[in-house]
Design an enzyme around this catalytic site. Sequence first.
Site, PDB file in Angstrom:
ATOM      1  N   ASP A 114     -52.881 -74.210  81.293  1.00  0.00           N
ATOM      2  CA  ASP A 114     -53.087 -73.032  82.672  1.00  0.00           C
ATOM      3  C   ASP A 114     -55.009 -73.275  82.690  1.00  0.00           C
ATOM      4  O   ASP A 114     -55.015 -73.884  82.553  1.00  0.00           O
ATOM      5  CB  ASP A 114     -53.005 -72.111  81.001  1.00  0.00           C
ATOM      6  CG  ASP A 114     -53.746 -70.254  81.603  1.00  0.00           C
ATOM      7  OD1 ASP A 114     -54.764 -70.443  82.851  1.00  0.00           O
ATOM      8  OD2 ASP A 114     -53.302 -68.962  80.728  1.00  0.00           O
ATOM      9  N   ILE A 115     -54.359 -72.493  84.445  1.00  0.00           N
ATOM     10  CA  ILE A 115     -55.748 -73.605  85.070  1.00  0.00           C
ATOM     11  C   ILE A 115     -56.474 -71.898  84.793  1.00  0.00           C
ATOM     12  O   ILE A 115     -56.117 -71.136  85.204  1.00  0.00           O
ATOM     13  CB  ILE A 115     -55.552 -74.164  86.623  1.00  0.00           C
ATOM     14  CG1 ILE A 115     -54.690 -74.628  86.767  1.00  0.00           C
ATOM     15  CG2 ILE A 115     -56.963 -73.819  86.913  1.00  0.00           C
ATOM     16  CD1 ILE A 115     -55.238 -76.128  86.059  1.00  0.00           C
TER      17      ILE A 115
ATOM     18  N   ASP B 229     -60.916 -69.314 102.947  1.00  0.00           N
ATOM     19  CA  ASP B 229     -60.653 -69.968 104.272  1.00  0.00           C
ATOM     20  C   ASP B 229     -61.518 -71.617 104.137  1.00  0.00           C
ATOM     21  O   ASP B 229     -62.468 -71.438 104.875  1.00  0.00           O
ATOM     22  CB  ASP B 229     -60.166 -69.757 105.441  1.00  0.00           C
ATOM     23  CG  ASP B 229     -60.228 -70.536 106.463  1.00  0.00           C
ATOM     24  OD1 ASP B 229     -59.578 -71.856 105.729  1.00  0.00           O
ATOM     25  OD2 ASP B 229     -59.772 -70.130 107.427  1.00  0.00           O
TER      26      ASP B 229
ATOM     27  N   GLU C 291     -61.153 -79.560 109.417  1.00  0.00           N
ATOM     28  CA  GLU C 291     -59.574 -79.196 109.599  1.00  0.00           C
ATOM     29  C   GLU C 291     -60.278 -77.897 110.681  1.00  0.00           C
ATOM     30  O   GLU C 291     -59.011 -77.732 111.726  1.00  0.00           O
ATOM     31  CB  GLU C 291     -59.358 -78.610 108.292  1.00  0.00           C
ATOM     32  CG  GLU C 291     -57.230 -78.131 108.906  1.00  0.00           C
ATOM     33  CD  GLU C 291     -57.677 -76.389 109.060  1.00  0.00           C
ATOM     34  OE1 GLU C 291     -56.417 -76.305 109.078  1.00  0.00           O
ATOM     35  OE2 GLU C 291     -59.056 -75.859 109.370  1.00  0.00           O
ATOM     36  N   GLU C 292     -61.343 -77.471 110.835  1.00  0.00           N
ATOM     37  CA  GLU C 292     -61.348 -76.404 111.424  1.00  0.00           C
ATOM     38  C   GLU C 292     -61.508 -76.922 112.721  1.00  0.00           C
ATOM     39  O   GLU C 292     -61.551 -75.757 113.880  1.00  0.00           O
ATOM     40  CB  GLU C 292     -62.525 -75.148 110.761  1.00  0.00           C
ATOM     41  CG  GLU C 292     -62.668 -74.187 110.000  1.00  0.00           C
ATOM     42  CD  GLU C 292     -61.153 -73.108 109.522  1.00  0.00           C
ATOM     43  OE1 GLU C 292     -60.395 -73.185 110.680  1.00  0.00           O
ATOM     44  OE2 GLU C 292     -60.417 -73.149 109.226  1.00  0.00           O
TER      45      GLU C 292
ATOM     46  N   ASP D 214     -55.670 -66.969  90.692  1.00  0.00           N
ATOM     47  CA  ASP D 214     -55.625 -67.479  89.519  1.00  0.00           C
ATOM     48  C   ASP D 214     -53.327 -67.832  89.722  1.00  0.00           C
ATOM     49  O   ASP D 214     -53.392 -69.487  88.295  1.00  0.00           O
ATOM     50  CB  ASP D 214     -54.984 -66.716  88.008  1.00  0.00           C
ATOM     51  CG  ASP D 214     -54.816 -67.087  87.078  1.00  0.00           C
ATOM     52  OD1 ASP D 214     -55.413 -67.809  86.211  1.00  0.00           O
ATOM     53  OD2 ASP D 214     -54.356 -66.148  86.269  1.00  0.00           O
TER      54      ASP D 214
HETATM   55  N1  TRP Z   1     -56.704 -73.116 108.168  1.00  0.00           N
HETATM   56  C1  TRP Z   1     -56.365 -72.102 108.791  1.00  0.00           C
HETATM   57  C2  TRP Z   1     -56.200 -72.321 110.146  1.00  0.00           C
HETATM   58  O1  TRP Z   1     -57.268 -71.704 110.447  1.00  0.00           O
HETATM   59  C3  TRP Z   1     -55.110 -70.956 108.414  1.00  0.00           C
HETATM   60  C4  TRP Z   1     -53.802 -71.337 108.123  1.00  0.00           C
HETATM   61  C5  TRP Z   1     -53.268 -69.754 108.844  1.00  0.00           C
HETATM   62  C6  TRP Z   1     -52.720 -71.231 107.953  1.00  0.00           C
HETATM   63  N2  TRP Z   1     -51.899 -70.028 109.232  1.00  0.00           N
HETATM   64  C7  TRP Z   1     -51.985 -70.992 107.972  1.00  0.00           C
HETATM   65  C8  TRP Z   1     -52.371 -72.220 107.011  1.00  0.00           C
HETATM   66  C9  TRP Z   1     -50.233 -71.190 107.795  1.00  0.00           C
HETATM   67  C10 TRP Z   1     -51.300 -72.710 106.016  1.00  0.00           C
HETATM   68  C11 TRP Z   1     -50.333 -72.800 106.892  1.00  0.00           C
HETATM   69  O2  TRP Z   1     -54.905 -71.974 110.920  1.00  0.00           O
HETATM   70 ZN    ZN Z   2     -59.823 -71.611 109.021  1.00  0.00          ZN
HETATM   71 CA    CA Z   3     -54.368 -69.720  84.516  1.00  0.00          CA
END
Ligand code: TRP
Ligand code: ZN
Ligand code: CA
Length: 344
Positions: free
Chosen positions: A68-69, A162, A196-197, A327
């Site tokens: 269990d985390i 996010d 990523e952004e 969780d």
């Molecule tokens: N970081 C992603 C974004 O800004 C968040 C996101 C939007 C996402 N739609 C998603 C992540 C679908 C996984 C699947 O675009």
């Molecule tokens: Zn995002």
């Molecule tokens: Ca947990």
Amino acid sequence: MSSHPTRRTVSSPRRAWLRRAGTATAAAGAIAGLVVASPTATASPSAPAPAEARTVSQSTSSALAAPDISLTNVKGHLNQLQSIASRNGGNRAHGRPGYRASIDYIKAKLDAAGYTTSIQQFTASGTTGYNLIADWPGGDPQNVVMAGAHLDSVSAGPGINDNGSGSAAILETALAVSREGLKPTQHLRFAWWGAEELGILGSRHYVNTLPSTERSKIDAYLNFDMVGSPNPGYFVYDDDRRLEAVFKDWFAAKGVSTEIETEGDGRSDHASFQRVGIPVGGLFTGAGRTKTAAQAQKWGGTAGQAFDRCYHRSCDTTANINDTALDRNSDAIAHAIWTLGAPS
Ligand code: TRP
Ligand code: ZN
Ligand code: CA
């Protein structure tokens, strides 16, 4: 990344799990273009030996159940990421000091737990970006199971849902692997992606610079981007049937219904792996899209409201997290790592 028109990536070829027999070679060197490499010889400081009962069950069954985390521990990491943002102009964005501080926080935890970590440097928008890669020593290096999360926020805010949420959940799972002294048959690798952004740049850099021999060893990539949305849904990526089933079965056993993730296929780091034919899976609790009445019926929360009203905003703080969702998803991630790490 910011929104772009929804597109469906062509389904990747389904690949047999154990199609490669393979001689064991060192898993190190799996990452091209590393700037900092720190093979940690200081293994297992805070990693107590697995309890007797767990050892016994490991010897008598094919797969050991995941622990269990601890939600408390996952939230502890989120508090740290929040305070990193607060100390650094309110964000943890690519090219900003809060991003590098986030990398350093995660790396220190993994180094202390016995991981072999490396920071992969790249340039994006004229600024240095960083991916953090952590290998758990052992397992068959020809069969790699990978889990990843982007660690950068948008510049508008601290990025706690996010994607502090996915980052903290995989960190705590990685630390649980160490605490339990897990000896998976597969090789486990965790990754925290930069930029990523800005357009999924860090993970794309990783995949593009990975030698094809190393690429072909990755049997599965699991992505966790937004797993604690305040008005949550329970979405499972549907790229690969086997990986999808690992998550769907876990939620079903808990009595939680799931839906297929459709808010933006290809909108996170799994796209980098999917593009080159690596089977991907993952979890998502929703971003800017609105929860329907039917979804509120089965999941609770508020219909007619976004899954995350603070998506890409300054209010994506530690207050922007649903504890139950965080969780459940953290426990599901551990279940997937334990299951895929030692397939029966
Ligand atoms: N970081 C992603 C974004 O800004 C968040 C996101 C939007 C996402 N739609 C998603 C992540 C679908 C996984 C699947 O675009
Ligand atoms: Zn995002
Ligand atoms: Ca947990």
